[in-house]
Design an enzyme around this catalytic site. Structure first.
Site, PDB file in Angstrom:
ATOM      1  N   GLY A  22     -32.868 -40.126 -21.353  1.00  0.00           N
ATOM      2  CA  GLY A  22     -31.177 -39.773 -21.581  1.00  0.00           C
ATOM      3  C   GLY A  22     -30.892 -38.918 -20.291  1.00  0.00           C
ATOM      4  O   GLY A  22     -29.771 -38.885 -19.854  1.00  0.00           O
ATOM      5  N   ALA A  23     -31.848 -38.062 -19.914  1.00  0.00           N
ATOM      6  CA  ALA A  23     -31.626 -37.022 -18.665  1.00  0.00           C
ATOM      7  C   ALA A  23     -32.930 -36.744 -18.398  1.00  0.00           C
ATOM      8  O   ALA A  23     -33.942 -36.553 -19.052  1.00  0.00           O
ATOM      9  CB  ALA A  23     -30.605 -36.146 -19.044  1.00  0.00           C
ATOM     10  N   MET A  24     -33.016 -35.975 -16.979  1.00  0.00           N
ATOM     11  CA  MET A  24     -34.163 -35.523 -16.643  1.00  0.00           C
ATOM     12  C   MET A  24     -33.858 -34.127 -15.901  1.00  0.00           C
ATOM     13  O   MET A  24     -33.064 -34.265 -15.030  1.00  0.00           O
ATOM     14  CB  MET A  24     -35.067 -36.476 -15.769  1.00  0.00           C
ATOM     15  CG  MET A  24     -36.167 -35.909 -14.948  1.00  0.00           C
ATOM     16  SD  MET A  24     -37.680 -35.656 -16.301  1.00  0.00           S
ATOM     17  CE  MET A  24     -38.319 -34.287 -15.475  1.00  0.00           C
TER      18      MET A  24
ATOM     19  N   ASN B 257     -34.839 -32.426 -13.459  1.00  0.00           N
ATOM     20  CA  ASN B 257     -35.647 -31.910 -12.199  1.00  0.00           C
ATOM     21  C   ASN B 257     -34.852 -30.626 -11.766  1.00  0.00           C
ATOM     22  O   ASN B 257     -33.501 -30.592 -11.839  1.00  0.00           O
ATOM     23  CB  ASN B 257     -35.221 -33.063 -11.204  1.00  0.00           C
ATOM     24  CG  ASN B 257     -35.550 -34.610 -11.904  1.00  0.00           C
ATOM     25  OD1 ASN B 257     -36.474 -35.007 -12.064  1.00  0.00           O
ATOM     26  ND2 ASN B 257     -34.495 -35.064 -11.865  1.00  0.00           N
TER      27      ASN B 257
ATOM     28  N   HIS C   3     -29.399 -28.875 -22.813  1.00  0.00           N
ATOM     29  CA  HIS C   3     -30.903 -29.235 -23.299  1.00  0.00           C
ATOM     30  C   HIS C   3     -31.558 -29.040 -21.700  1.00  0.00           C
ATOM     31  O   HIS C   3     -32.586 -28.651 -21.502  1.00  0.00           O
ATOM     32  CB  HIS C   3     -30.909 -30.531 -23.738  1.00  0.00           C
ATOM     33  CG  HIS C   3     -32.451 -30.947 -24.137  1.00  0.00           C
ATOM     34  ND1 HIS C   3     -33.058 -30.905 -24.969  1.00  0.00           N
ATOM     35  CD2 HIS C   3     -33.406 -31.548 -23.225  1.00  0.00           C
ATOM     36  CE1 HIS C   3     -34.422 -31.328 -25.024  1.00  0.00           C
ATOM     37  NE2 HIS C   3     -34.530 -31.847 -23.744  1.00  0.00           N
ATOM     38  N   GLU C   4     -31.041 -29.864 -20.736  1.00  0.00           N
ATOM     39  CA  GLU C   4     -31.524 -29.905 -19.499  1.00  0.00           C
ATOM     40  C   GLU C   4     -31.366 -28.725 -18.619  1.00  0.00           C
ATOM     41  O   GLU C   4     -32.330 -28.347 -17.751  1.00  0.00           O
ATOM     42  CB  GLU C   4     -30.879 -31.143 -18.516  1.00  0.00           C
ATOM     43  CG  GLU C   4     -30.784 -32.300 -19.327  1.00  0.00           C
ATOM     44  CD  GLU C   4     -32.367 -32.740 -19.636  1.00  0.00           C
ATOM     45  OE1 GLU C   4     -33.350 -32.439 -19.084  1.00  0.00           O
ATOM     46  OE2 GLU C   4     -32.242 -33.376 -20.687  1.00  0.00           O
TER      47      GLU C   4
END
Length: 912
Positions: free
Chosen positions: A293-295, A297, A329-330
């Site tokens: 969904g996302a990362m 970094n 969340h990220e």
């Protein structure tokens, strides 16, 4: 046995060793990484080449420098190990590759000296493939020029940095990084830090080097770099951190919402944690092809397009909520995961559970009108109750073996159970105590690594300052929840003549054949109130049910004509089974005008507990069906969501049986009143302003159309026909009801409607809209169209991206007609599916679970077991999913043998 002792036993049971781990003899401190990326600009090749110089310290004398490398060609004749203490270059004896553990070993003639610093220089090259892992290529077609464009991007979590450059690829091996990217002028480069300098590449005309500033100390899985021709919009946080939201230039009209939410979440977390964000910038970028969904970094968060881009004219309110939640969340990961990182993947939940919990708080803070925090709690509770009731579930803090096993634990347990347990801690410790403990933990371990015991220590110190029992530690309580699998059901047996009650705990299993060694126990924070008190605002425990005794008697409870209810506002992760009289007292209140005296989250739990306890035979289905009668008064979203979730579970198990006709009649009668109350297929202005009201109406409309309530289905078809005449008119179908109307129109339609919507899918420039359309295309009852849709996932350039293959299969398998087509498709094409998903083959678990949830016979169990056994090589990275699916079929068979005839009799009586 203590909980960590249990962990050791689990290690033994799983057969884990440490052969896959780095020895720690050589520890990296700084990487100088130079990479030149060719996106088809030279010789039409997609490749990269570079060199990495790793400064490291030898902490234990060794002749073996071992690091990670995968699918890279290393220029062995140019590899050097230099003594940075003035000792020159070390003599190399040879090299070894360990493909199983993805190690590359430099064998030296003389040992490196303990305490000395060295530089390891390795030139390398690799291919830019469309594998959605490591350093890979993505592509898109520009909607204006119709030209195919390329970009190169990264996805390193958990163990794929080694696909991009040789490195010490474990989370505890933190280092700083100096990154330089070589590329043609027509592209720009991004990485974790701001650009320091752009200079011409001397040896290549029209190529440049983009040099980035040094990073802070961080793990390799958080490194990121991207080459693209994307555009951006910028904004700033109150602490002057620069935000840029990047996307395809023809999608820049969809980035504004993210540009608003990002800085606000950063501001919220800086205040909450009392720790400043340490970088000067934060980029967020929407990648067309992205497996996750996302990362998170550090400084360069990558997203699937549907998780970052939002078009206010087209995207639904639910999509807007999802975008905000994923961004939050990220951003939470920038503290939990990036600033402080787990020592090893065993404690992945410290990253994902915290990020999930904190995202809920941040979204509620920014958008209080959405009332989303209550939904977050309810959704997590229901999902964990379902998943963690399986014997094949796993602990939150789970022993992890070979790197191929790591991806399997990015699941409901790490994210949602982790999040719910953190919420439970917050409620029994007090929010300020919890916040201070977390803040102290982050400050103590910043730029370092930690494990859950470090968190327990910080929280206990703060808790004891705030009145938490001195003879109890957070570790004592929480290890019972994180180091063992499952959760308890609390049996409440009231001793009415004594104004007392007996409490007993045991693990809740969906499987009615419980294991002999089922003597697990938890420290359970018990909150409760009575019909007279109605004290539903105090969620702190009045009683601790200790782990050492499974049965306790407590006095001072109400007289026999009033109910008691436990787990106020679902503060703890446990089910409650009352004695029959107390259940009846609760039913009487729910089926009266006083039903709202019991709060929403407690109504949700009563619904879910009564259904799940009936499933296992611990409660009569009469109580569940008597309870849901109260829904004719209920107008709130979450109780309906819980009810239809449980009724949907029954629907899956009986839709291929003769009982189904009676079930459909029952559902139609249940849904007719609420369908009219929520507004049928018309969204009012008042509804549009409330996210929970929109979700409620969408939920009810979806079920009503499917089960023939009122004119729902025909009205959906009429609206779709109007839309076909004028597809550019966004007013014809309300954006929040498009998924419902599209699905029902396609279900009732034929090839013409399907082909029209398929063309809309191909034309759409909005990822959230494409998701809605794809889900609707799977609603057709035309067998050949469902097969065509599945076949598209095996073809290049079909218009369906690799990231969406499993979603296509799931939507077809969920179709009454499509189930058999999906089953046969998987059986006939497993080899090709495996190859196309690689290296993310754990996604095969989604294929399996979407079938297993509907299988209810011994014949189907045998087919599933034979199929997965015969094709074991394709499921080696989805072993956990195979086991869970087999167990799911088994418990479905148990349910059918125990309940189907009885349920049929009950439904027939209701019909008459």
């Amino acid at each position: 046995m203590n909980m960590r002792g249990l962990s050791c036993v689990l290690v033994a049971l799983f057969g884990l060793s440490t052969a896959y781990r780095l020895s720690g003899d050589v520890v990296p401190e700084h990487y100088k990484l130079d990479i030149v990326t060719n996106l088809g600009d030279e010789n039409d090749k997609f490749e990269f080449q570079g060199k990495v110089a790793i400064q490291a310290t030898c902490v234990s004398a060794t002749r073996n420098v071992t690091l990670h490398s995968k699918n890279l060609h290393l220029a062995e004749n140019e590899i050097q190990v230099k003594d940075l203490n003035g000792g020159g270059t070390e003599a190399i004896e040879g090299f070894e590759y360990d493909k199983e553990n993805e190690f590359f070993m430099v064998l030296l003639k003389e040992p490196l000296a303990d305490g000395k610093k060295y530089e390891i220089l390795i030139p390398f090259q690799g291919k830019l493939e469309d594998v959605l892992a490591g350093y890979y290529r993505s592509s898109f077609v520009d909607t204006n020029t119709k030209e195919k464009r390329y970009l190169a991007t990264t996805q390193f979590e958990a163990t794929d940095a080694r696909r991009a450059f040789p490195c010490f690829d474990e989370p505890a091996m933190k280092s700083t990084f100096k990154i330089s990217m070589g590329h043609t002028k027509k592209y720009s480069a991004l990485s974790n830090m701001p650009v320091e300098q752009i200079e011409p590449m001397k040896e290549k005309q029209d190529w440049v080097w983009t040099h980035f500033e040094n990073t802070v100390p961080m793990s390799t899985y958080l490194v990121a770099f991207i080459i693209s021709d994307f555009g951006y919009e910028s904004s700033r946080s109150s602490n002057n951190v620069t935000f840029k939201v990047w996307s395809r230039k023809d999608a820049l009209n969809q980035v504004r919402f993210a540009g608003d939410v990002g800085p606000k979440t950063l501001d919220y977390f800086e205040t909450y944690f009392d720790v400043d964000y340490p970088l000067p910038k934060q980029d967020m970028i929407a990648i067309p092809d992205f497996a996750a969904g996302a990362m998170e970094n550090w400084g360069l968060i990558t997203f699937r397009e549907s998780r970052l881009l939002y078009d206010p004219e087209i995207s639904s309110s639910s999509s807007q909520h999802q975008v905000a939640s994923v961004i939050a969340h990220e951003m939470a990961h920038q503290w939990f995961g990036n600033l402080v990182t787990m020592k090893w993947w065993t404690d992945l939940w410290l990253n994902e559970g915290f990020a999930t919990y904190m995202a809920g708080l941040a979204v509620h803070h920014i958008f209080p009108e959405w009332n989303s925090l209550e939904e977050e709690s309810a959704s997590n509770l229901l999902n964990v109750f379902g998943f963690d009731s399986l014997k094949t579930s796993h602990p939150v803090s789970v022993p992890v073996g070979h790197p191929r096993e790591i991806d399997q634990i990015f699941d409901t347990i790490a994210y949602q159970k982790g999040s719910f347990l953190i919420r439970m801690m917050t409620l029994f410790l007090g929010e300020e105590t919890f916040r201070m403990g977390v803040s102290n933990y982050l400050k103590k371990h910043k730029y370092g690594n930690a494990e859950q015991d470090d968190l327990w220590s910080s929280l206990t110190t703060e808790a004891h300052r705030s009145g938490f029992p001195k003879n109890l530690t957070v570790k004592t309580v929480m290890d019972t929840w994180t180091v063992q699998t499952g959760y308890p059901v609390i049996h409440v047996n009231r001793l009415y003549g004594q104004n007392a009650l007996e409490l007993k705990q045991e693990r809740y299993y969906r499987d009615t054949i419980k294991p002999k060694s089922a003597g697990q126990c938890w420290w359970v924070p018990l909150s409760y109130t009575t019909a007279t008190e109605l004290q539903f605002n105090d969620t702190k425990p009045k009683i601790w049910l200790p782990c050492h005794n499974n049965v306790e008697i407590f006095e001072g409870f109400p007289k026999q004509d009033e109910w008691v209810i436990f787990n106020i506002r679902a503060a703890g992760l446990y089910r409650i089974n009352y004695d029959e009289k107390n259940w009846q007292l609760l039913l009487d209140t729910l089926n009266s005008d006083k039903f709202e005296s019991i709060p929403v989250l407690n109504r949700v739990q009563l619904i879910d507990d009564s259904s799940s306890l009936a499933w296992t035979g611990d409660l009569s289905y009469r109580i569940f069906f008597d309870l849901v009668k109260y829904l004719n008064r209920e107008e709130r979203y979450l109780p309906w969501k819980a009810s239809l979730s449980n009724i949907g579970a029954l629907n899956k198990r009986i839709k291929r049986t003769s009982t189904y006709g009676f079930f459909k009649v029952y559902l139609k009668e249940l849904l007719e009143p609420i369908y009219e109350k929520v507004g049928a297929l018309t969204l009012t202005k008042a509804t549009k302003e409330k996210l929970d009201a929109v979700k409620h109406q969408t939920l009810i409309a979806s079920w009503a159309c499917r089960f023939g309530v009122s004119n729902c289905a025909s009205e959906a078809s009429r609206m779709f026909a109007e839309y076909m005449k004028n597809p550019t008119n966004t007013e014809i179908i309300p954006k929040d009801l498009r998924s419902v109307i599209f699905c029902n129109a396609i279900r009732r339609g034929a090839e013409t409607e399907w082909e029209f919507l398929w063309q809309q899918y191909l034309k759409s420039n909005v990822a959230t809209e494409k998701n809605s359309i794809m889900s609707a295309l799977g609603c057709t009852r035309e067998i050949w169209l469902l097969k065509r849709l599945l076949d598209f996932t095996l073809k290049d350039n079909s218009g369906i991206r690799k990231q969406d293959y499993s979603s296509v299969f799931t939507t077809v398998a969920g179709n009454d007609v499509g189930f058999y087509i999906a089953q046969r498709f998987l059986e006939e094409n497993i080899k090709d599916i495996y190859k196309r998903l690689a290296p993310n083959t754990r996604r095969l678990s989604r294929y399996l679970s979407s079938l297993a949830g509907q299988m209810t016979s011994e014949l189907e169990y045998d087919w599933f077991k034979n199929f997965t056994g015969k094709n074991e090589e394709y499921f080696k990275e989805a072993k956990q999913g195979v086991g869970q699916s087999l167990e799911l079929i088994k418990v479905n068979i148990q349910w059918r043998n125990r309940h189907e005839k009885h349920l049929k009799c009950m439904l027939k009586k209701k019909e008459h």
